[in-house]
Design a protein around this motif. Structure first.
Motif, short mmCIF file in Angstrom:
data_model
loop_
_atom_site.label_atom_id
_atom_site.label_comp_id
_atom_site.label_asym_id
_atom_site.label_seq_id
_atom_site.Cartn_x
_atom_site.Cartn_y
_atom_site.Cartn_z
N ARG A 1 0.83 -1.22 0.00
CA ARG A 1 0.00 0.00 0.00
C ARG A 1 0.86 1.26 0.00
N ARG A 2 1.93 1.24 0.77
CA ARG A 2 2.78 2.43 0.90
C ARG A 2 3.72 2.65 -0.28
N ASN A 3 4.07 1.57 -0.99
CA ASN A 3 5.16 1.69 -1.96
C ASN A 3 4.79 1.60 -3.43
N TYR A 4 3.58 1.21 -3.74
CA TYR A 4 3.20 1.08 -5.15
C TYR A 4 2.03 2.00 -5.48
N HIS A 5 2.14 2.67 -6.61
CA HIS A 5 1.06 3.53 -7.08
C HIS A 5 0.00 2.73 -7.82
N SER A 6 0.42 1.68 -8.50
CA SER A 6 -0.51 0.81 -9.24
C SER A 6 -0.18 -0.63 -8.92
#
Length: 173
Positions: A140-145
């Motif tokens: 959740r914190r590290n990926y935009h998609s």
């Protein structure tokens, strides 16, 4: 293009994660990160064993090693990247593996759960649940998609993975 576009491609083995990651990387000129597979991490840290031969605690260690490798690999790439596979697969396979184990008879587990007795399976379930919570939060914190590829075809001999189609489909569910 967005300065910090981080795309994660998820799915069980032989769903096309690498193929999609390579194609997206070529199309967008965004670098692809690929971490060692579960099999590679297992053979590195537990030589001579397959994942199926590892105890739940050894598999937990394999997940932590893979997590460290993924974090370090992503940290080396500043800005945009596409990651081929995520920690979620490690967690899901651990859950499937745990659910297939029979450490104590089912009736005893029901009896023990009703009395609040802690069994081996309870301990492993708590470990994997906490591991899954950490992996999900990391994603959740590290990926935009986040792109998930479902199992749509049977795996072939060339896929070089020992997972049966039944295990692949169970992981996908």
């Amino acid at each position: 293009m967005n300065k910090d576009l981080r795309i994660a491609i998820s799915g069980t083995f032989a769903t096309g994660k690498t193929t999609l990651a390579v194609a997206l990387g070529e199309l967008t000129a965004v670098p692809m990160i690929s971490v060692k597979s579960l099999e590679e991490v297992t053979s590195l840290h537990f030589p001579g064993k397959t994942i199926d031969q590892c105890s739940p605690f050894e598999y937990y260690q394999i997940c932590i090693y893979r997590f460290l490798e993924q974090v370090m690999s992503e940290k080396r790439v500043q800005g945009n990247f596409i990651v081929d596979g995520t920690l979620i697969e490690s967690y899901i396979y651990g859950q499937v593996k745990l659910n297939s184990l029979n450490y104590t008879p089912f009736s005893f587990n029901l009896f023990a759960n009703n009395l609040g007795i802690i069994t081996h399976k309870n301990i492993y379930e708590n470990f994997y649940k906490s591991l899954g919570n950490v992996f999900k939060e990391y994603c959740r914190r590290n990926y935009h998609s986040f792109i998930h590829l479902p199992v749509e075809s049977t795996a072939t001999q060339e896929d070089n993975h020992y997972y049966s189609d039944k295990v692949r489909k169970t992981c996908d569910e």
